[in-house]
Scaffold this motif. Structure first.
Motif, PDB file in Angstrom:
ATOM      1  N   LEU A 167       0.823  -1.207   0.000  1.00  0.00           N
ATOM      2  CA  LEU A 167       0.000   0.000   0.000  1.00  0.00           C
ATOM      3  C   LEU A 167       0.861   1.263   0.000  1.00  0.00           C
ATOM      4  O   LEU A 167       0.463   2.293  -0.575  1.00  0.00           O
ATOM      5  CB  LEU A 167      -0.930  -0.002   1.218  1.00  0.00           C
ATOM      6  N   VAL A 168       2.011   1.196   0.659  1.00  0.00           N
ATOM      7  CA  VAL A 168       2.918   2.348   0.705  1.00  0.00           C
ATOM      8  C   VAL A 168       4.316   1.854   0.310  1.00  0.00           C
ATOM      9  O   VAL A 168       5.147   1.540   1.168  1.00  0.00           O
ATOM     10  CB  VAL A 168       2.948   2.987   2.111  1.00  0.00           C
ATOM     11  N   PRO A 169       4.586   1.750  -0.980  1.00  0.00           N
ATOM     12  CA  PRO A 169       5.877   1.197  -1.441  1.00  0.00           C
ATOM     13  C   PRO A 169       7.048   2.077  -1.019  1.00  0.00           C
ATOM     14  O   PRO A 169       6.925   3.297  -0.881  1.00  0.00           O
ATOM     15  CB  PRO A 169       5.722   1.177  -2.966  1.00  0.00           C
ATOM     16  N   GLU A 170       8.176   1.426  -0.820  1.00  0.00           N
ATOM     17  CA  GLU A 170       9.396   2.159  -0.493  1.00  0.00           C
ATOM     18  C   GLU A 170      10.003   2.754  -1.757  1.00  0.00           C
ATOM     19  O   GLU A 170       9.681   2.358  -2.871  1.00  0.00           O
ATOM     20  CB  GLU A 170      10.392   1.214   0.185  1.00  0.00           C
ATOM     21  N   GLY A 171      10.878   3.719  -1.571  1.00  0.00           N
ATOM     22  CA  GLY A 171      11.586   4.311  -2.703  1.00  0.00           C
ATOM     23  C   GLY A 171      10.810   5.391  -3.420  1.00  0.00           C
ATOM     24  O   GLY A 171      11.122   5.737  -4.561  1.00  0.00           O
ATOM     25  N   GLY A 172       9.733   5.887  -2.779  1.00  0.00           N
ATOM     26  CA  GLY A 172       9.004   7.001  -3.369  1.00  0.00           C
ATOM     27  C   GLY A 172       7.977   6.615  -4.407  1.00  0.00           C
ATOM     28  O   GLY A 172       7.366   7.486  -5.039  1.00  0.00           O
ATOM     29  N   CYS A 173       7.801   5.320  -4.651  1.00  0.00           N
ATOM     30  CA  CYS A 173       6.785   4.898  -5.620  1.00  0.00           C
ATOM     31  C   CYS A 173       5.398   5.236  -5.082  1.00  0.00           C
ATOM     32  O   CYS A 173       5.153   5.218  -3.872  1.00  0.00           O
ATOM     33  CB  CYS A 173       6.900   3.403  -5.884  1.00  0.00           C
ATOM     34  N   GLY A 174       4.479   5.510  -5.986  1.00  0.00           N
ATOM     35  CA  GLY A 174       3.139   5.901  -5.564  1.00  0.00           C
ATOM     36  C   GLY A 174       2.335   4.738  -5.016  1.00  0.00           C
ATOM     37  O   GLY A 174       2.506   3.588  -5.422  1.00  0.00           O
ATOM     38  N   SER A 175       1.432   5.056  -4.085  1.00  0.00           N
ATOM     39  CA  SER A 175       0.540   4.048  -3.520  1.00  0.00           C
ATOM     40  C   SER A 175      -0.549   3.690  -4.520  1.00  0.00           C
ATOM     41  O   SER A 175      -0.942   4.520  -5.355  1.00  0.00           O
ATOM     42  CB  SER A 175      -0.118   4.586  -2.245  1.00  0.00           C
TER      43      SER A 175
END
Length: 576
Positions: free
Chosen positions: A201-209
């Protein structure tokens, strides 16, 4: 005290205040204790199946478990369908049967239900989680505790205990120690798996949810008492919620995030959203994803990014579809942990709330939730069942309970009747026995004495188990029985008529006067033949003393609102 008193007092200590039974020679020693046991009310049914259905309804409504007592032999054989029904919907029911004295096993005794003759233990074993005989009175406490624990372990299930007459009369010296509350609702969850869900739901590395996240809520939400947690979670992140038929009501169907029912007799919003191919993450809570709940296992419901499945039963997780995030645990515990996800990532996920809200608004604005919604105000004669569902919703209090039987009427009520809370809508969705609701409504009323209870049943169902109306009348239980009387085995007739008049005739029934039948059974009886008579009749039926049978003359030609399901069925059969 005697083993009979020990068992009954143990039930009372567990918060069970009703026992449903049909007396017989092999359980005679129970009767004096039943008549005098504080805090325990016996309800004598017309038939053992009815008693079992009552105990099942009581279990579903009370959140504890149901208790049913019957004689062995023919009494036990009559319990098989009730036990199988409870098992199919993971309803915890304790079935207790009598058995002849142990020193006469296999000697030709009447209803000899020992292992040497009919063997009730073996008979009920396939439809229960545990079936055993207590052949030594000193083992009564251990056997009872083992059965209750097995009954309440995830997934919940019915169990059976057979007590020989000599054991029933024997003294039991031990004291019952009530089960810990955690046995009823185990609050465990795989925290590492919940953490994996957060990383999606909240990916690491700044990727969008992911924006398009949806929830499919099953009966496990109700069983774990997770409605408030589900509502809080959905509102926190603007996540749309669909339910299975068995879970109807666990999320209020008038909530802005409600999609309604998905699957058999489901709503258009739920069906179109979950089969659109646009869902990125689908979170399944407490559903084993059965045939009815998935449109014959339609792979179009699979999300494009991750399927998440939460269930207390590890064998249900991943059983139907490959699950990217399997979470073994209690639905309430999982949702509570999700709400403690950490302020930073909660705010990151909430950043997609506006897009999710726009997504569900678009689905809602595309058209009504129901297919053919005009039928809810139909003025047709004979009456349309959709009109009956709408008018019953109007007169039944918001927290009133409706118990819906098997047949065409189940589809109409699943689709057109709105449910607003947990334990307000009951149906035997798994096995689907006709007539179940007639007895189950008595159990629901016993468990919820302060709530209005309506049973929606059909004329075919009444022919099978209508005698239990007499049980409701005998005990003065104000259950409103709404009979969808269409002169047919509805679903059977609708299918058979496609093969011609001769086939359809096999599904037709004589036009019985069920209002008169209700009066003969000691209930009130009202006949409804026009739409204008419906609201006054339902209002009167709910307001009076004792049960009331409202015989609603409906048409059998009206198609049930299951077109998407039937289409999926045809495609599935063609593929096979």
């Amino acid at each position: 005290m005697r083993a009979t008193g020990y068992l009954l007092s143990s039930l009372a200590a567990e918060g069970v205040d009703h026992v449903f039974l049909v007396p017989g020679g092999l359980v005679d020693p129970f009767l004096p204790d039943l008549a005098s046991m504080p805090g325990l009310t016996p309800i004598v049914a017309a038939h053992e199946s009815g008693a079992g259905f009552m105990a099942d309804g009581y279990a579903r409504a009370s959140g504890r478990f149901g208790a049913c007592l019957a004689t062995g032999g023919s009494g036990a054989t009559n319990l098989v369908t009730a036990a199988a029904t409870a098992g199919a919907d993971a309803s915890p029911v304790l079935f207790v049967t009598g058995q002849g004295p142990t020193d006469r096993d296999g000697c030709g005794g009447v209803k000899d239900s020992s292992s040497a003759r009919y063997n009730d233990v073996a008979l009920l074993a396939p439809v229960t989680a545990a079936s055993l005989a207590v052949e030594n009175p000193h083992r009564t406490p251990q056997h009872l505790r083992a059965c209750l624990t097995k009954m309440l372990a995830g997934p919940k299930a019915p169990v059976h205990v057979s007590l020989p007459l000599d054991v029933q009369r024997a003294e039991v010296a031990a004291a019952w120690e009530p089960l810990d509350e955690s046995v009823y609702r185990p609050r465990f969850v795989d925290g590492a798996a919940v953490e994996r869900l957060w990383r999606i739901l909240v990916p690491e590395g700044g990727c969008g949810s992911p924006t398009r996240v949806a929830i499919l809520a099953g009966a496990g939400v109700e069983k774990s008492g997770a409605t408030e947690a589900l509502t809080a979670f959905a509102e926190q992140f603007e996540i749309p919620v669909a339910t299975t038929l068995r879970a109807k009501g666990v999320f209020p169907e008038d909530h802005r995030l409600s999609l309604g029912v998905f699957g058999y007799a489901g709503h258009r919003h739920a069906i179109e959203m979950l089969l659109s191919g646009a869902v990125e993450v689908l979170i399944v809570l407490g559903s084993g994803l059965s045939q009815r709940d998935t449109f014959f296992w339609d792979t179009r419901m699979l999300p494009c990014q991750a399927l998440v499945q939460v269930d207390v039963d590890p064998t249900a997780v991943g059983r139907t579809f490959h699950t990217q995030v399997p979470i073994v645990g209690d639905c309430r515990a999982a949702l509570s942990l999700m709400l403690e996800g950490g302020s930073a990532r909660i705010m990151r996920f909430r950043a997609g709330n506006e897009a999710r809200a726009a997504w569900i608004r678009g689905v809602r604005q595309s058209g009504p939730a129901c297919y053919d919604p005009g039928q809810t105000q139909s003025g047709a004669v004979p009456l349309h069942p959709a009109r009956v569902a709408t008018d019953l919703r109007q007169v039944l209090p918001r927290d009133g309970a409706v118990v819906v039987d098997s047949g065409a009427h189940r589809a109409f009520f699943a689709h057109y009747f709105k449910a607003y809370g947990p334990r307000t809508y009951f149906t035997a969705a798994g096995l689907g026995p006709m007539g179940w609701a007639i007895g189950a409504a008595i159990g629901v009323k016993a468990a919820l004495p302060g709530r209005s209870v309506a049973c929606v049943t059909g004329d075919g169902c009444m022919l099978m188990h209508g005698m239990e109306v007499a049980t409701a009348a005998r005990y003065g239980l104000p259950v409103l029985y709404v009979v969808i009387n269409n002169g047919a085995l509805g679903n059977v007739w609708l299918r058979a008529r496609q093969a011609g008049a001769a086939a359809a005739a096999l599904g037709e029934l004589p036009q019985h006067d069920f209002a008169a039948f209700g009066r003969a059974m000691g209930a009130r009886g009202i006949t409804v033949t026009t739409p204008g008579e419906l609201l006054p009749a339902l209002t009167e039926g709910l307001a009076g003393d004792g049960p009331c049978v409202v015989d609603v003359r409906c048409g059998r030609e009206y198609p049930t609102p299951v077109t998407p399901y039937e289409t999926a069925k045809k495609e599935w059969v063609d593929k096979a």
